[in-house]
Scaffold this motif. Sequence first.
Motif, PDB file in Angstrom:
ATOM      1  N   GLY A 270       0.790  -1.338  -0.024  1.00 58.66           N
ATOM      2  CA  GLY A 270       0.137  -0.078   0.108  1.00 58.66           C
ATOM      3  C   GLY A 270       0.939   1.328  -0.111  1.00 58.66           C
ATOM      4  O   GLY A 270       2.070   1.159   0.288  1.00 58.66           O
ATOM      5  N   LYS A 271       0.333   2.335  -0.568  1.00 61.92           N
ATOM      6  CA  LYS A 271       1.004   3.504  -0.385  1.00 61.92           C
ATOM      7  C   LYS A 271       1.546   3.708   1.233  1.00 61.92           C
ATOM      8  O   LYS A 271       0.757   3.625   2.040  1.00 61.92           O
ATOM      9  N   GLY A 272       2.696   4.333   1.127  1.00 64.34           N
ATOM     10  CA  GLY A 272       3.170   4.638   2.792  1.00 64.34           C
ATOM     11  C   GLY A 272       2.482   5.556   3.344  1.00 64.34           C
ATOM     12  O   GLY A 272       1.751   6.587   2.895  1.00 64.34           O
ATOM     13  N   ASP A 273       2.277   5.128   4.697  1.00 62.25           N
ATOM     14  CA  ASP A 273       1.611   6.118   5.578  1.00 62.25           C
ATOM     15  C   ASP A 273       2.444   6.581   6.642  1.00 62.25           C
ATOM     16  O   ASP A 273       3.051   5.766   7.458  1.00 62.25           O
TER      17      ASP A 273
END
Lengths: 355, 648
Positions: A337-340
């Motif tokens: 997933g897109k980095g948080d």
Amino acid sequence: MTEVTDAPTLLSLVPKAEAKQSMKDFKSDQEVRWCPGCGDYAVLAAVQGFMPELGLARENIVFVSGIGCSSRFPYYMNTYGMHSIHGRAPAIATGLATSRRDLSVWVVTGDGDALSIGGNHLIHALRRNVNLKILLFNNRIYGLTKGQYSPTSELGKITKSTPMGSLDAPFNPVSLALGAEASFVARTVDSDRKHLTEVLRQAADHPGTALVEIYQNCNIFNDGAFDALKDKDQAEEAVIRLEHGQPIRFGAGLTKGVIRNERTGDLEAVEVTAENEARILVHDAHAASPTTAFALSRLADPHTLHRTPIGVFRDVQRPVYDTLMADQLETAVDQRGKGDLGTLLAGSDTWTVVG
Amino acid sequence: MTSQVSSPAEQADGAGGAIGEQRSAPQHDGAGKEIRRVDRVIIRFAGDSGDGMQLTGDRFTSETASFGNDLSTLPNFPAEIRAPAGTLPGVSSFQLHFADHDILTPGDAPNVLVAMNPAALKANIADVPRGAEIIINTDEFTKRPMAKVGYETSPLEDGSLDAYSIHQVPLTTLTVEALKDFGLTRKEAERSKNMFALGLLSWMYHRPTEGTESFLRQKFAKKPEIAEANVAAFRAGWNFGETTEDFAVSYEVAPATKAFPTGTYRNISGNLALSYGLITAARQADLPLYLGSYPITPASDILHELSKHKNFGVRTFQAEDEIAGIGAALGAAFGGALGVTTTSGPGVALKSETIGLAVSLELPLLIVDIQRGGPSTGLPTKTEQADLLQAMYGRNGEAPVPVVAPRTPADCFDAALDAARIALTYRTPVFLLSDGYLANGSEPWRIPDVADLPDLSVQFATGPNHELADGTEVFWPYKRDPQTLARPWAVPGTPGLEHRIGGIEKQDGTGNISYDPANHDHMVRTRQAKIDGIQVPDLEVDDPDGARTLVLGWGSTYGPITAAVRRLRATGSPVAQAHLRHLNPFPGNLGEVLKRYDKVVVPEMNLGQLATLIRAKYLVDAQSYNQVNGMPFKAEQLATVLKEAIND
């Protein structure tokens, strides 16, 4: 690896020009300051003349150079450009090309810049196959520092720094590039605009690093270095024009050819006869192995330049570094997933202090 | 047993009081063993490079962090990956200081030394105060290993350790015994002896154990039998402590609840905090992060860390050399990325020419220098802060570069954000000077709320910025912002702003090549004025008692200096303290601060580089106190020096 099927689309990542371009669009407002008669003028004109054919948005083209006479080139191109420091253009261009795949990035360098102080960056750019087009102006001399011998100067060269003759054997840039795993290697000559343009065309189309060695005359410090290839009387004997899929023949009336010596495996130039005609080597720029391309690069006599092949020695497709790098970023997003940022900073091992 | 209560001479920090001060009357555990509550403890694990001491220390640190103590760590290891086994050069150690209150350093001297072999004992004994506890792996104290490090007689028998409280534990034998049902070879089983030692120490200090057990199962997920063997060794160590007569006392160090403001915390090392700072800066600037780097100790961990975070759009490029590392970062910066290169001193030397180019191109770029002992290869795994003048002046021509230095491991996060702010606002390369001590040391970090992070957004140039006399609108790449003197950042791909830049001197405004003498003079002065004009906060001085002596530091000396200052104040010696984050430009009030004090003392892990700068700039007779032994200052040593300066 999907690179091979991807490859032709690499140029399509660069936006197209909205209107038709002309050579004039690529001339900057800066006065060209090479010595009158310098071979660089011809190369500049050829590049400016060729650029409209690519039809790319001018603002998405970048020329990066190092130091030396040829490295002034970006100032004269009405594109984005950087005149950097000695030898480092391939490294700087690598950072630009790998972070901006929407750009068409060109490196302009010379024999001293690319093969002496910047040798390391050149070979590593070639091995990585970064999407760069490298124009290596080879005049076999240091021009900007006023005439010392260069890493392509012939052994025994008499210059200011070598009054009794140079002691080091020269590099053959095409051999070097092939040894460094280059996927595209070509040689052309400043005075042959048509040939130069055709080589540029193929280089621009090539996904990955393209190295184009351009024999370029320095009329001040090494005048006539390539006369053997330009002189009408000699050229037919001296120049071997490589064309993919064609038998390698040269000389007046194409009476000479290149065959493989069956005993040594090496290549040699012979008079074409009825017996050997069938054995004349057919040039295969797309051969998987660089062996024959390397043998071709060794044909020329380093002193007389007789039997000098020009054209595209090698043009093969293999994974492009920029594409692989971009793919890894995409894969990472797909997998995790897109980095948080908040999650990253918190980590997994925390404790809380309450007031 | 007095081992946990050492004399004031061994005090590291803390607001006065002896180390290991008892917090309450002793209690007893279920087995009837005594439990003492103490305020702080310093433990050192020491063994062979291959014994896993760094891992053991890391695990104990994690347990301690999750328990809520304040802590500070000092890993210390050789540059060789595996120096010959059992030799003095091969000794690797990990020191951890943890407390129920706010502490600043990894401590001067350990209360407990774990010595896995004779070399570890010999290499560390000089640091251990008399009365301290030493846990010795007796299995290794046989003739040959002892002879190898020059013990002619056994220190376990010749009385040389009489002043210490010695626990003789056959760690290897006990570990092998505990794992006999696992079907491992003796050699494989022996490798878990560090986990046995960790288990024993975890019992001794009432550490939580779940974290280590799940860590081991995760680390050896592909070899479950090894994971379980390590867990078993860890538990065996704990049980050994609980049951054996030799360990009659265990210690509790309560969580440092009062030391910390409200919030969620984690333990973090300097290199990790710095890596997170870079990722955060890029996000706050809404720019892609591009790292061009070449492996070098002690900076490589930043390359490793950033390489893990590609899902943040982070590009990491392991270049062919240091020069290409920064070259690629600069190329990416030209293309509109937050360009970063990470290195140590020798790498900075190689990058110098490109840093000069970045000064001339006026593009944002971060140069992260994790300083180590020099010159040349020097001491790759040891700390030093001797690259300050290299960062300030190590280039040809007048090439000013801002310099920012973090003060603690966790502060590396904020310092990275600050360095990025300066680079992006002023379009300049910026040095971030960390060091080996900060890089590998760790401490608790209050995790910031993402919503509170600073906005670092930048504005790329989008159109013409200048009107010629004839009314034509043009783009001038060197037309400056009147406030910051920054030039526009026009990235390729922007129509109409095509321009060429380079290392040759440029005409003011147009950016065209210019050899004009007056223009060069103007450009040199303008580039300097831009750096001189960078906004940095005023220097804060901590001076509750109206002292006459100021101690001024920068970088990683913050911990030991502050500990020394606290100690002096507690004994009635007033001293003022200030610590610089910005070394170039200096805070605007620095000159005025320096003049306020009769005496200025500057402790540095170099031969006086900051002192040289402030003496030159402010004509202040600053006194240097220097140490270049590859290790951080000890608080006691600094306190002594400062005391002399105060009384002098």
